[in-house]
Design a protein around this motif. Structure first.
Motif, PDB file in Angstrom:
ATOM      1  N   GLY A  34      41.173  26.425  42.244  1.00  0.00           N
ATOM      2  CA  GLY A  34      40.559  25.441  43.128  1.00  0.00           C
ATOM      3  C   GLY A  34      39.748  24.380  42.431  1.00  0.00           C
ATOM      4  N   ILE A  35      40.250  23.855  41.365  1.00  0.00           N
ATOM      5  CA  ILE A  35      39.497  22.844  40.635  1.00  0.00           C
ATOM      6  C   ILE A  35      40.500  21.847  40.054  1.00  0.00           C
ATOM      7  CG2 ILE A  35      39.417  24.054  38.416  1.00  0.00           C
ATOM      8  CD1 ILE A  35      36.406  23.356  38.330  1.00  0.00           C
ATOM      9  N   THR A  36      40.120  20.586  40.046  1.00  0.00           N
ATOM     10  CA  THR A  36      41.050  19.546  39.603  1.00  0.00           C
ATOM     11  C   THR A  36      41.087  19.481  38.086  1.00  0.00           C
ATOM     12  OG1 THR A  36      40.386  18.290  41.554  1.00  0.00           O
ATOM     13  CG2 THR A  36      41.673  17.128  39.893  1.00  0.00           C
ATOM     14  N   HIS A 105      33.996  36.571  35.128  1.00  0.00           N
ATOM     15  CA  HIS A 105      32.629  36.802  35.637  1.00  0.00           C
ATOM     16  C   HIS A 105      32.451  36.344  37.083  1.00  0.00           C
ATOM     17  CE1 HIS A 105      30.892  38.095  31.778  1.00  0.00           C
ATOM     18  NE2 HIS A 105      31.825  37.319  31.255  1.00  0.00           N
ATOM     19  N   ARG A 106      33.544  36.015  37.757  1.00  0.00           N
ATOM     20  CA  ARG A 106      33.425  35.563  39.153  1.00  0.00           C
ATOM     21  C   ARG A 106      33.213  36.747  40.098  1.00  0.00           C
ATOM     22  NH1 ARG A 106      38.630  31.690  38.577  1.00  0.00           N
ATOM     23  NH2 ARG A 106      37.738  30.444  36.896  1.00  0.00           N
ATOM     24  N   GLY A 107      32.591  36.452  41.234  1.00  0.00           N
ATOM     25  CA  GLY A 107      32.418  37.478  42.262  1.00  0.00           C
ATOM     26  C   GLY A 107      31.280  38.439  41.996  1.00  0.00           C
ATOM     27  N   HIS A 108      30.391  38.105  41.057  1.00  0.00           N
ATOM     28  CA  HIS A 108      29.245  38.970  40.739  1.00  0.00           C
ATOM     29  C   HIS A 108      27.918  38.301  41.067  1.00  0.00           C
ATOM     30  CE1 HIS A 108      31.878  41.841  38.772  1.00  0.00           C
ATOM     31  NE2 HIS A 108      32.392  40.879  38.032  1.00  0.00           N
ATOM     32  N   GLY A 109      27.957  37.248  41.855  1.00  0.00           N
ATOM     33  CA  GLY A 109      26.709  36.608  42.258  1.00  0.00           C
ATOM     34  C   GLY A 109      26.204  35.538  41.303  1.00  0.00           C
ATOM     35  N   ILE A 110      26.965  35.265  40.247  1.00  0.00           N
ATOM     36  CA  ILE A 110      26.489  34.297  39.245  1.00  0.00           C
ATOM     37  C   ILE A 110      26.531  32.868  39.802  1.00  0.00           C
ATOM     38  CG2 ILE A 110      26.980  33.292  36.978  1.00  0.00           C
ATOM     39  CD1 ILE A 110      27.828  36.070  36.033  1.00  0.00           C
ATOM     40  N   GLY A 111      27.603  32.545  40.525  1.00  0.00           N
ATOM     41  CA  GLY A 111      27.698  31.194  41.095  1.00  0.00           C
ATOM     42  C   GLY A 111      26.558  30.928  42.060  1.00  0.00           C
ATOM     43  N   ARG A 112      26.265  31.916  42.900  1.00  0.00           N
ATOM     44  CA  ARG A 112      25.162  31.746  43.853  1.00  0.00           C
ATOM     45  C   ARG A 112      23.836  31.555  43.112  1.00  0.00           C
ATOM     46  NH1 ARG A 112      24.679  33.418  49.010  1.00  0.00           N
ATOM     47  NH2 ARG A 112      26.391  34.919  48.863  1.00  0.00           N
ATOM     48  N   LEU A 131      29.725  17.155  46.840  1.00  0.00           N
ATOM     49  CA  LEU A 131      30.746  17.774  45.999  1.00  0.00           C
ATOM     50  C   LEU A 131      32.086  17.680  46.699  1.00  0.00           C
ATOM     51  CD1 LEU A 131      31.513  20.749  47.350  1.00  0.00           C
ATOM     52  CD2 LEU A 131      29.305  21.371  46.421  1.00  0.00           C
ATOM     53  N   SER A 132      33.133  17.829  45.917  1.00  0.00           N
ATOM     54  CA  SER A 132      34.494  17.897  46.446  1.00  0.00           C
ATOM     55  C   SER A 132      35.053  19.278  46.143  1.00  0.00           C
ATOM     56  CB  SER A 132      35.404  16.862  45.771  1.00  0.00           C
ATOM     57  OG  SER A 132      34.959  15.571  46.044  1.00  0.00           O
ATOM     58  N   VAL A 133      35.822  19.801  47.061  1.00  0.00           N
ATOM     59  CA  VAL A 133      36.372  21.146  46.878  1.00  0.00           C
ATOM     60  C   VAL A 133      37.781  21.183  47.463  1.00  0.00           C
ATOM     61  CG1 VAL A 133      35.240  21.924  49.021  1.00  0.00           C
ATOM     62  CG2 VAL A 133      35.906  23.612  47.313  1.00  0.00           C
ATOM     63  N   PHE A 134      38.676  21.927  46.823  1.00  0.00           N
ATOM     64  CA  PHE A 134      39.991  22.150  47.420  1.00  0.00           C
ATOM     65  C   PHE A 134      39.792  22.785  48.802  1.00  0.00           C
ATOM     66  CE2 PHE A 134      43.492  22.297  43.991  1.00  0.00           C
ATOM     67  CZ  PHE A 134      42.821  21.425  43.156  1.00  0.00           C
ATOM     68  N   ALA A 138      38.552  28.857  49.925  1.00  0.00           N
ATOM     69  CA  ALA A 138      37.681  29.397  50.982  1.00  0.00           C
ATOM     70  C   ALA A 138      36.436  30.063  50.407  1.00  0.00           C
ATOM     71  CB  ALA A 138      38.476  30.385  51.830  1.00  0.00           C
ATOM     72  N   GLY A 139      36.576  30.732  49.293  1.00  0.00           N
ATOM     73  CA  GLY A 139      35.419  31.421  48.707  1.00  0.00           C
ATOM     74  C   GLY A 139      34.340  30.437  48.306  1.00  0.00           C
ATOM     75  N   ALA A 140      34.741  29.370  47.610  1.00  0.00           N
ATOM     76  CA  ALA A 140      33.763  28.366  47.181  1.00  0.00           C
ATOM     77  C   ALA A 140      33.127  27.690  48.394  1.00  0.00           C
ATOM     78  CB  ALA A 140      34.446  27.338  46.279  1.00  0.00           C
TER      79      ALA A 140
HETATM   80  C1  LIG Z   1      33.548  29.125  43.186  1.00  0.00           C
HETATM   81  C2  LIG Z   1      32.687  29.805  42.118  1.00  0.00           C
HETATM   82  C3  LIG Z   1      31.787  28.787  41.452  1.00  0.00           C
HETATM   83  C4  LIG Z   1      31.784  30.863  42.847  1.00  0.00           C
HETATM   84  O1  LIG Z   1      31.034  31.553  41.864  1.00  0.00           O
HETATM   85  P1  LIG Z   1      31.029  33.144  41.847  1.00  0.00           P
HETATM   86  O2  LIG Z   1      30.084  33.602  40.806  1.00  0.00           O
HETATM   87  O3  LIG Z   1      32.439  33.624  41.749  1.00  0.00           O
HETATM   88  O4  LIG Z   1      30.473  33.425  43.311  1.00  0.00           O
HETATM   89  P2  LIG Z   1      29.425  34.552  43.734  1.00  0.00           P
HETATM   90  O5  LIG Z   1      29.815  35.849  43.144  1.00  0.00           O
HETATM   91  O6  LIG Z   1      28.046  34.063  43.473  1.00  0.00           O
HETATM   92  O7  LIG Z   1      29.706  34.621  45.282  1.00  0.00           O
HETATM   93  C5  LIG Z   1      28.861  33.977  46.198  1.00  0.00           C
HETATM   94  C6  LIG Z   1      29.555  33.868  47.543  1.00  0.00           C
HETATM   95  O8  LIG Z   1      30.680  33.014  47.396  1.00  0.00           O
HETATM   96  C7  LIG Z   1      31.743  33.494  48.201  1.00  0.00           C
HETATM   97  N1  LIG Z   1      32.884  33.710  47.312  1.00  0.00           N
HETATM   98  C8  LIG Z   1      32.957  33.352  46.025  1.00  0.00           C
HETATM   99  N2  LIG Z   1      34.186  33.616  45.541  1.00  0.00           N
HETATM  100  C9  LIG Z   1      34.909  34.143  46.551  1.00  0.00           C
HETATM  101  C10 LIG Z   1      36.240  34.594  46.683  1.00  0.00           C
HETATM  102  N3  LIG Z   1      37.115  34.550  45.660  1.00  0.00           N
HETATM  103  N4  LIG Z   1      36.646  35.074  47.860  1.00  0.00           N
HETATM  104  C11 LIG Z   1      35.783  35.124  48.894  1.00  0.00           C
HETATM  105  N5  LIG Z   1      34.510  34.701  48.822  1.00  0.00           N
HETATM  106  C12 LIG Z   1      34.060  34.215  47.672  1.00  0.00           C
HETATM  107  C13 LIG Z   1      31.268  34.691  48.893  1.00  0.00           C
HETATM  108  O9  LIG Z   1      30.825  34.240  50.179  1.00  0.00           O
HETATM  109  C14 LIG Z   1      30.080  35.148  48.120  1.00  0.00           C
HETATM  110  O10 LIG Z   1      29.151  35.655  48.976  1.00  0.00           O
HETATM  111  P3  LIG Z   1      28.898  37.250  49.081  1.00  0.00           P
HETATM  112  O11 LIG Z   1      28.266  37.633  47.768  1.00  0.00           O
HETATM  113  O12 LIG Z   1      28.013  37.377  50.232  1.00  0.00           O
HETATM  114  O13 LIG Z   1      30.230  37.897  49.266  1.00  0.00           O
HETATM  115  C15 LIG Z   1      33.556  30.544  41.058  1.00  0.00           C
HETATM  116  O14 LIG Z   1      34.321  31.520  41.700  1.00  0.00           O
HETATM  117  C16 LIG Z   1      34.476  29.624  40.262  1.00  0.00           C
HETATM  118  O15 LIG Z   1      34.040  29.053  39.270  1.00  0.00           O
HETATM  119  N6  LIG Z   1      35.738  29.487  40.690  1.00  0.00           N
HETATM  120  C17 LIG Z   1      36.749  28.712  39.973  1.00  0.00           C
HETATM  121  C18 LIG Z   1      36.445  27.243  39.924  1.00  0.00           C
HETATM  122  C19 LIG Z   1      36.104  26.699  41.258  1.00  0.00           C
HETATM  123  O16 LIG Z   1      36.753  26.968  42.245  1.00  0.00           O
HETATM  124  N7  LIG Z   1      35.062  25.876  41.277  1.00  0.00           N
HETATM  125  C20 LIG Z   1      34.599  25.212  42.463  1.00  0.00           C
HETATM  126  C21 LIG Z   1      35.137  23.848  42.466  1.00  0.00           C
HETATM  127  S1  LIG Z   1      34.461  22.921  43.811  1.00  0.00           S
END
Ligand SMILES: CC(C)(COP(=O)(O)OP(=O)(O)OC[C@H]1O[C@@H](n2cnc3c(N)ncnc32)[C@H](O)[C@@H]1OP(=O)(O)O)[C@@H](O)C(=O)NCCC(=O)NCCS
Length: 175
Positions: A34-36, A105-112, A131-134, A138-140
């Motif tokens: 999900g990133i350009t 390291h995704r999905g461990h709360g680091i992004g939040r 910001l722009s997002v795909f 859905a997760g982002a």
């Molecule tokens: C999007 C991104 C920044 C999120 O960071 P992360 O560390 O994976 O996210 P976290 O673990 O902090 O999750 C925080 C919340 O995001 C949501 N989430 C993140 N990834 C998800 C996934 N794959 N599926 C569902 N929900 C997701 C959840 O709501 C989660 O909340 P919860 O802890 O209550 O379940 C990271 O996954 C990433 O870098 N992805 C690839 C690049 C990208 O898509 N960048 C964004 C471009 S706009």
């Protein structure tokens, strides 16, 4: 969440370049990241130039980058830069946010944690963040909405990856 959130360091060069270039392997493996990206991976030389410019802008205070550190290595980063053409722009009250966490390291709360830190630091500097997002990312989008961003626009077929088109959503947060 076992990461520390800290400032950008010159020594993050290799880690941040590796995190970014790894996206091209992900794109090849799944096609649906999900990133350009560029059509072709950038050269290491251009990545070093990108990092040097990012580091300079952080030193000057014209960009804010925060890094997630696990065991002394950068595993993700979040950057906010002013919209428009710098502090003299009529858009300089608007920050543009980008975030990327290494796949491992995704999905461990680091992004939040990274975004929470960055949003707090942006108060007083910016009035709005965008910001722009795909649209399919859905997760982002869920994370951004949980942090207060609202969808304010939808651009059909904004990204073309080979013969596949992806829609993009624009999101905004009033600080
Ligand atoms: C999007 C991104 C920044 C999120 O960071 P992360 O560390 O994976 O996210 P976290 O673990 O902090 O999750 C925080 C919340 O995001 C949501 N989430 C993140 N990834 C998800 C996934 N794959 N599926 C569902 N929900 C997701 C959840 O709501 C989660 O909340 P919860 O802890 O209550 O379940 C990271 O996954 C990433 O870098 N992805 C690839 C690049 C990208 O898509 N960048 C964004 C471009 S706009």
């Amino acid at each position: 969440m076992d990461a520390t959130i800290r400032e950008l360091r010159w020594g993050d060069l290799d880690d941040l370049i590796d995190i970014y270039l790894h996206l091209y392997e992900e794109r090849g493996a799944t096609g649906s990241i999900g990133i350009t990206l560029y059509h072709e991976p950038p050269t290491r030389a251009s990545e070093i130039a990108w990092f040097a410019d990012l580091f300079r802008r952080n030193l000057e205070g014209t960009a804010l980058t925060r890094v997630a550190d696990v065991d002394g290595h950068a595993v993700g980063s979040c950057t906010v830069s002013p919209s428009g053409s710098g502090p003299n722009s009529e858009q300089s009250h608007v920050g543009v946010l980008g975030i990327l966490i290494h796949q491992a390291h995704r999905g461990h709360g680091i992004g939040r944690a990274l975004m929470t830190d960055v949003l707090e630091r942006c108060r007083g500097t910016y009035e709005l963040l965008r910001l722009s997002v795909f649209s399919e990312n859905a997760g982002a989008i869920r994370l951004y909405e949980q942090l207060g961003f609202q969808r304010c626009g939808h651009i059909p077929r904004a990204i073309r990856r080979g013969s596949t088109y992806f829609d993009a959503d624009e999101m905004v947060l009033t600080l």
